[in-house]
Structure formats: structure tokens, C-alpha cells
Design an enzyme around this catalytic site. Structure first.
Site, PDB file in Angstrom:
ATOM      1  N   GLU A 111       7.328   0.945  16.496  1.00 37.48           N
ATOM      2  CA  GLU A 111       8.440   1.415  15.687  1.00 37.48           C
ATOM      3  C   GLU A 111       8.428   2.940  15.747  1.00 37.48           C
ATOM      4  OE1 GLU A 111       8.336  -0.604  11.887  1.00 37.48           O
ATOM      5  OE2 GLU A 111       8.574  -2.543  12.858  1.00 37.48           O
ATOM      6  N   GLU A 168       3.573  -4.678  12.372  1.00 36.51           N
ATOM      7  CA  GLU A 168       2.582  -3.627  12.140  1.00 36.51           C
ATOM      8  C   GLU A 168       1.497  -4.251  11.276  1.00 36.51           C
ATOM      9  OE1 GLU A 168       4.464  -0.054  10.715  1.00 36.51           O
ATOM     10  OE2 GLU A 168       5.404   0.268  12.654  1.00 36.51           O
ATOM     11  N   ASN A 216       0.810  -1.230   0.000  1.00 37.02           N
ATOM     12  CA  ASN A 216       0.000   0.000   0.000  1.00 37.02           C
ATOM     13  C   ASN A 216       0.840   1.275   0.000  1.00 37.02           C
ATOM     14  OD1 ASN A 216       0.707  -0.644   2.667  1.00 37.02           O
ATOM     15  ND2 ASN A 216      -0.973   0.567   3.468  1.00 37.02           N
ATOM     16  N   CYS A 276      -3.196   1.721   6.329  1.00 34.94           N
ATOM     17  CA  CYS A 276      -3.612   1.006   7.539  1.00 34.94           C
ATOM     18  C   CYS A 276      -4.247   1.924   8.559  1.00 34.94           C
ATOM     19  CB  CYS A 276      -2.399   0.317   8.150  1.00 34.94           C
ATOM     20  SG  CYS A 276      -1.109   1.496   8.559  1.00 34.94           S
TER      21      CYS A 276
HETATM   22  P1  NAD Z   1      -0.057  -9.279   3.310  1.00 38.72           P
HETATM   23  O1  NAD Z   1       0.004  -9.716   4.730  1.00 38.72           O
HETATM   24  O2  NAD Z   1      -0.854 -10.065   2.369  1.00 38.72           O
HETATM   25  O3  NAD Z   1       1.415  -9.217   2.672  1.00 38.72           O
HETATM   26  C1  NAD Z   1       2.431  -8.433   3.245  1.00 38.72           C
HETATM   27  C2  NAD Z   1       3.783  -9.013   2.882  1.00 38.72           C
HETATM   28  O4  NAD Z   1       3.917 -10.288   3.479  1.00 38.72           O
HETATM   29  C3  NAD Z   1       3.983  -9.238   1.362  1.00 38.72           C
HETATM   30  O5  NAD Z   1       5.314  -8.929   1.043  1.00 38.72           O
HETATM   31  C4  NAD Z   1       3.706 -10.722   1.208  1.00 38.72           C
HETATM   32  O6  NAD Z   1       4.339 -11.301   0.097  1.00 38.72           O
HETATM   33  C5  NAD Z   1       4.286 -11.258   2.501  1.00 38.72           C
HETATM   34  N1  NAD Z   1       3.740 -12.535   2.937  1.00 38.72           N
HETATM   35  C6  NAD Z   1       2.485 -13.015   2.754  1.00 38.72           C
HETATM   36  N2  NAD Z   1       2.360 -14.226   3.331  1.00 38.72           N
HETATM   37  C7  NAD Z   1       3.556 -14.532   3.890  1.00 38.72           C
HETATM   38  C8  NAD Z   1       4.055 -15.628   4.648  1.00 38.72           C
HETATM   39  N3  NAD Z   1       3.296 -16.690   4.941  1.00 38.72           N
HETATM   40  N4  NAD Z   1       5.336 -15.583   5.059  1.00 38.72           N
HETATM   41  C9  NAD Z   1       6.113 -14.506   4.795  1.00 38.72           C
HETATM   42  N5  NAD Z   1       5.705 -13.448   4.081  1.00 38.72           N
HETATM   43  C10 NAD Z   1       4.435 -13.440   3.646  1.00 38.72           C
HETATM   44  O7  NAD Z   1      -0.531  -7.754   3.349  1.00 38.72           O
HETATM   45  P2  NAD Z   1      -0.844  -6.802   2.110  1.00 38.72           P
HETATM   46  O8  NAD Z   1      -2.121  -7.253   1.491  1.00 38.72           O
HETATM   47  O9  NAD Z   1       0.378  -6.675   1.282  1.00 38.72           O
HETATM   48  O10 NAD Z   1      -1.061  -5.401   2.851  1.00 38.72           O
HETATM   49  C11 NAD Z   1      -2.274  -4.967   3.360  1.00 38.72           C
HETATM   50  C12 NAD Z   1      -2.352  -5.260   4.842  1.00 38.72           C
HETATM   51  O11 NAD Z   1      -1.266  -4.647   5.526  1.00 38.72           O
HETATM   52  C13 NAD Z   1      -3.590  -4.692   5.513  1.00 38.72           C
HETATM   53  O12 NAD Z   1      -4.069  -5.613   6.446  1.00 38.72           O
HETATM   54  C14 NAD Z   1      -3.082  -3.458   6.229  1.00 38.72           C
HETATM   55  O13 NAD Z   1      -3.834  -3.025   7.321  1.00 38.72           O
HETATM   56  C15 NAD Z   1      -1.730  -3.919   6.650  1.00 38.72           C
HETATM   57  N6  NAD Z   1      -0.847  -2.785   6.906  1.00 38.72           N
HETATM   58  C16 NAD Z   1      -0.545  -2.454   8.198  1.00 38.72           C
HETATM   59  C17 NAD Z   1       0.269  -1.366   8.468  1.00 38.72           C
HETATM   60  C18 NAD Z   1       0.625  -0.930   9.869  1.00 38.72           C
HETATM   61  O14 NAD Z   1       1.487  -0.086  10.006  1.00 38.72           O
HETATM   62  N7  NAD Z   1      -0.004  -1.463  10.895  1.00 38.72           N
HETATM   63  C19 NAD Z   1       0.782  -0.620   7.412  1.00 38.72           C
HETATM   64  C20 NAD Z   1       0.437  -0.978   6.110  1.00 38.72           C
HETATM   65  C21 NAD Z   1      -0.373  -2.074   5.859  1.00 38.72           C
HETATM   66  O1  6OD Z   2       3.819   6.744   8.761  1.00 38.13           O
HETATM   67  C1  6OD Z   2       4.319   5.680   9.145  1.00 38.13           C
HETATM   68  O2  6OD Z   2       5.396   5.615   9.725  1.00 38.13           O
HETATM   69  C2  6OD Z   2       3.609   4.429   8.911  1.00 38.13           C
HETATM   70  N1  6OD Z   2       4.203   3.329   9.411  1.00 38.13           N
HETATM   71  C3  6OD Z   2       2.466   4.406   8.231  1.00 38.13           C
HETATM   72  C4  6OD Z   2       1.710   3.250   7.988  1.00 38.13           C
HETATM   73  C5  6OD Z   2       0.671   3.280   7.178  1.00 38.13           C
HETATM   74  C6  6OD Z   2      -0.056   2.103   6.871  1.00 38.13           C
HETATM   75  O3  6OD Z   2      -0.549   1.857   5.792  1.00 38.13           O
END
Ligand code: NAD
Ligand code: 6OD
Length: 477
Positions: free
Chosen positions: A458, A254, A155, A288
Site C-alpha cells: 500500500e 498488512e 493499535n 507493527c
Molecule cells: P486482529 O487480527 O485480531 O483484528 C484486526 C481486525 O480484524 C479487527 O477489526 C477484528 O475485529 C477483525 N477480525 C478479527 N477476526 C476476523 C475474522 N475472522 N474475519 C473478519 N474480521 C476479523 O488484530 P489486532 O489484534 O486488532 O491488531 C494487532 C495485529 O495487527 C498485530 O498482529 C499487528 O502486527 C498487526 N498490524 C499490522 C500492521 C501492518 O501494517 N502490517 C499494522 C498494524 C497492526
Molecule cells: O505508516 C503507515 O502507513 C502504516 N501503515 C503504519 C503501520 C503501523 C502498524 O502498526
């Protein structure tokens, strides 16, 4: 763009290739090599060698200088980075140019600055008679964890990758990074910049590929990995945690969210509506921190819903969902909301542009009302341009509704009552609470979530603490 791995200072593209599709129109914009287990093994070995070699020997001053050269390199290739991020994600160019890419350079500068602020404690200690008497000096030093695996989502591809890579390198670790298979391009450019910045071979390594049963899993289950820093879905985090348990590998997570906004009747309603348009619809809800649940005090509920709906219907310049699969997931929630009895105030379908975007992965910005907090639409993370708005009558009820969620990443409180703001904000079960604003970031502050939204914090010193190990030395004087 043709994505490439970067292993031990060498660019290569071994492994079967898969196509990279534009979310804007579904056309192919690049190819990505899928790293096999052998490539991941080589990357971890190269990282280990750099730890025992030039990067391990680099002083904090050397590391800070290297991070600044990386930041300058991102600035120098700014337009290339913006082009690549826009091609991979379809996000509005303005967003990539004002948020993603400047923040990536900012992440490297922030941790270069922080290295100069590091201090550790020392204690003069009386040694008891039964231990020989006299005095001892205790002091603490921090050493890097070793080889850090960084796994990042699609994202905010470069922002979130560098948010972990920069502090991991700053603390003296070496890194093997695996970006999302959906967004490999800016990571490849980052490897170019790191190469140009002259970091020792192996300090930063990049492997591309999928997650489960592929490069991501090969990396997280690798016995040579000393720590895992992961951003992505909560379910993926849980799976990685099971893998990490095998070697008791430390994790920083995260994860997902279902973030609430609380709008009190005393709020500046214009600001609350503007703020919710931003917090629910920026990057089409694929951040997120985006708001998916809005709780509004009853006297202003109807006015708020009418104005938010009008603003959502008027949105034009928005980007697509990252993939056909993700678009289908978001649309399935639009259907589920109707089945659960929601009123669709705005959106709820697929827009028609009358141009190439009709072949892309767009969904309409959507505002829903009428569901109880128990509805799946209100409990599960959708990660699209959608929010559900519900009324409340008292402060306690607002908090109860906001906290009745498996997630706890971020929240926003809209009120002009200063006492209420300070009373409510700390009671929201979230790692980050904004008052009268959203996504205002200071890179020194703790960032992370509670409950299913993550493990650890973080940001600033919190990242440096995770990416290093305190070692206490006690010298009997
Ligand atoms: P995802 O969990 O599908 O994938 C994230 C990463 O993990 C990718 O690089 C993927 O290839 C890898 N991955 C997937 N399965 C794996 C496994 N079994 N072992 C190791 N690596 C693996 O997430 P996404 O769809 O790419 O991103 C969207 C999600 O991320 C949403 O749930 C969003 O809320 C979350 N997100 C959270 C934050 C935060 O800061 N809390 C920030 C951005 C996105
Ligand atoms: O701003 C940041 O440091 C941060 N970790 C943002 C995360 C956004 C999630 O999609």
C-alpha cells in the site's frame, strides 16, 4: 462515547451493545453496538447503490475535493479526535496529537494530491495482415473495483483505517469499514466528518462489532464485496483469505511482524540506543513496525545491552496494553522467556504506579538476552514493549539471524559504513528497511511485508493500483 454505525448516510446503533473499557484503569468509557448480518447487508447494499449513483458519477476532481474536505474536517475536530483516540487506546496524548490524528488528515490529502498525477499508457499498434491490416490504438483506463471492505486493528485506529479508506475512495470505490471492536470512537467521528463533508450517502459506511463469526466475517464473506483491505494479525489474515477464496475476492493484507534491528560495531551507538528505545517501546511496542529482535555486533554488545536496559528501566510516561486479554498475552511471553532461559535485563513484570493506573493493563518495558533464534520468544510476535538482544560476529551471520523468521515486515540497520548499509539493506527479507532511523514515512513509498507479514503493497500509487482495475481498450482504426 457511544459508537454508532453509519449506513447509507444515516447514523444508527442497532444490535446489542457491549461496553468499551479504558485500558488505563479498566473503567467503562463507552458503548458499542454489535452489527448483525442484516446491518452489514444494508451497508453493502448502500455502498453498491452509491457506486451506481452519485459517488460513481463523481469525477476525479470531485473526489479529490471531497477528500480535502474530509481532511479539513478532521483538522477542525482535531481535539475531539485526540480525546477519542486517547480514551479508546490509553496511548500518550502527545502520540495521538502528533502521529495518529495528523496522519489521518494527511492520508486524505495525500490521495487527493495523487489523483492529479494519474496518467495511463497508450500504444499505436500495427494490425497484422491476417487481422485485416492497418493500425489500432490501445489505451488503458482504470476503473474502481466496486465495494471495498476495510477491516482495521486497534493499535493506530484512525491512522490505519484512513490509510485504506482514503485511497479506496480516491480510486472511485465505495467503502464499508469495520474498525476494531476495541477502538470504535475515532471511526465514528470520521463518519461524522465524512457526513459533514457532504460525500454522497453510501460512499462511506461504517459498521461496528467483533471479527470472527460476527460483523468482520459477515463483511468479508459478503458476495457483494469486491475487494478486502485488511490490517491485523497474520492468523486473522489467513482466515480472511480462506473466506475470500470462496468468491476469489482480491485482498490487500498488512499483517504481523517480528522486526529485527541490526546494530553494527561501527554504528553511532548513541543513535542506535535512542533509535531502539523508540523502535521497541513507542506506543508500548504496539506498532507493527516495532523492533522485537535486536542483533548487535559482539564488540559493542555488552555496552549496547547495558545502555538499552538502563533506558528501558527509566521509561515512565508509557501507555497500557489495549486490553486485559492482550496484557495477559504479553505477560505470558514474559513468563515463557524465563522458562526458555532468558536473562531479564530490564522489566519483565507489571509496574506499580500507586494510582488509578494500577487497575489498568500496563506491563513493564522489557529487555531480554540469552535466547537462541529458535526460542518461541524470539520467533513469535508479542506486540508489547519487549525486545530480545543477541550478539553476532559477521555481516552474513547478522543477515542469517535477521532473515530466520516467519515474518518480514520492517527492519533497521545501524551502521556508519555507507557501503555496508547499501550491501545489507536490500538483503534483509522485509518490505521496509530503514538505515540509521525508524518509522520515517513518506506516504508515496511502498508499504507492506513479505512472508507472513502481508500480501501486496500500500502507499501512493501502490494503493491506487490495488483499489482500481486497469482495462485495456483496443480500437481498430
Ligand atoms: P486482529 O487480527 O485480531 O483484528 C484486526 C481486525 O480484524 C479487527 O477489526 C477484528 O475485529 C477483525 N477480525 C478479527 N477476526 C476476523 C475474522 N475472522 N474475519 C473478519 N474480521 C476479523 O488484530 P489486532 O489484534 O486488532 O491488531 C494487532 C495485529 O495487527 C498485530 O498482529 C499487528 O502486527 C498487526 N498490524 C499490522 C500492521 C501492518 O501494517 N502490517 C499494522 C498494524 C497492526
Ligand atoms: O505508516 C503507515 O502507513 C502504516 N501503515 C503504519 C503501520 C503501523 C502498524 O502498526
Amino acid at each position: 462515547m457511544r459508537a454508532e454505525h453509519y449506513v447509507g448516510g444515516v447514523f444508527r446503533a442497532d444490535g446489542p451493545e457491549f461496553p468499551l473499557l479504558s485500558p488505563v484503569d479498566g473503567g467503562q468509557v463507552g458503548t458499542v453496538p454489535e452489527a448483525g448480518r442484516a446491518t452489514v447487508d444494508e451497508a453493502v447494499a448502500a455502498a453498491r447503490a452509491a457506486l451506481d449513483g452519485a459517488w460513481g458519477a463523481a469525477s476525479p476532481q470531485d473526489r479529490a475535493a471531497a477528500l480535502r474536505r474530509v481532511a479539513d474536517g478532521i483538522d477542525r475536530r482535531f481535539d475531539e479526535f485526540v480525546d477519542a483516540e486517547v480514551a479508546d487506546t490509553g496511548k500518550p496524548r502527545d502520540l495521538a496529537a502528533t502521529v495518529d490524528i495528523p496522519r489521518a488528515a494527511g492520508n486524505f490529502r495525500a490521495y487527493a494530491d495523487l489523483l492529479y498525477g494519474q496518467a495511463e499508457q497508450a500504444y499505436a499498434t500495427a494490425v497484422p495482415a491476417w487481422s485485416g491490416g492497418g493500425q489500432a490504438l490501445n489505451y488503458t483506463v482504470r476503473r474502481p473495483l466496486g465495494v471495498v471492505a476495510v477491516i482495521s486493528p486497534w493499535n493506530l485506529p484512525l491512522l490505519l483505517l484512513t490509510w485504506k479508506v482514503a485511497p479506496a475512495l480516491a480510486a472511485g470505490n465505495t467503502v464499508v469499514a469495520k474498525p476494531s471492536e476495541e477502538t470504535p470512537s475515532t471511526a465514528t467521528l470520521l463518519a461524522r466528518v465524512i457526513d459533514e463533508a457532504g460525500l454522497p450517502a453510501g460512499a462511506f459506511n461504517l459498521v461496528h462489532g467483533h471479527g470472527a463469526d460476527a460483523a468482520g466475517a459477515f463483511l468479508t464473506e459478503h458476495p457483494g464485496v469486491s475487494a478486502i483491505a485488511f490490517t491485523g494479525e497474520s492468523a486473522t489474515g489467513a482466515s480472511i483469505m480462506r473466506t475470500a477464496a470462496k468468491h476469489v475476492t482480491p485482498v490487500s493484507f498488512e499483517l504481523g511482524g517480528k522486526n529485527p534491528a541490526l546494530v553494527f560495531a561501527d554504528a553511532d551507538l548513541d543513535a542506535a540506543v535512542d533509535g531502539t528505545v523508540a523502535s521497541s517501546f513507542t506506543h508500548s511496542g504496539q506498532i507493527c513496525l516495532c523492533t522485537e529482535r535486536v542483533y548487535v555486533e559482539r564488540p559493542v554488545f555488552d555496552a549496547f545491552v547495558a545502555r538499552l536496559g538502563e533506558r528501558a528501566r527509566a521509561l515512565r510516561d508509557y501507555g497500557p496494553m489495549i486490553s486485559a486479554g492482550h496484557r495477559d498475552k504479553v505477560l505470558s511471553y514474559y513468563r515463557l522467556a524465563r522458562e526458555e532461559g532468558a536473562t531479564v535485563v530490564a522489566g519483565g513484570g507489571v509496574p506499580e504506579f500507586g494510582d488509578a493506573r494500577d487497575g489498568g493493563y500496563y506491563v513493564e518495558p522489557t529487555v531480554l538476552t540469552g535466547l537462541p533464534n529458535t526460542a518461541r520468544t524470539v520467533r513469535e510476535e508479542i506486540f508489547g514493549p519487549v525486545c530480545h538482544v543477541a550478539p553476532f560476529d559477521t555481516e552474513d551471520e547478522a543477515l542469517r539471524l535477521a532473515n530466520d523468521s516467519p515474518y518480514g515486515l520492517a527492519a533497521t540497520v545501524w551502521t556508519r559504513d555507507v557501503s555496508r548499509a547499501h550491501r545489507v539493506a536490500p538483503r534483509v527479507e522485509a518490505g521496509i528497511v530503514w538505515v540509521n532511523g525508524w518509522n520515517i514515512r513518506d506516504l508515496r513509498t511502498p508499504f507492506g511485508g513479505v512472508k507472513a507479514s502481508g500480501i501486496g503493497r500500500e502507499g501512493g500509487q501502490h494503493s491506487l493500483d490495488f483499489f482500481s482495475e486497469p482495462v485495456n481498450v483496443c480500437v481498430n482504426l
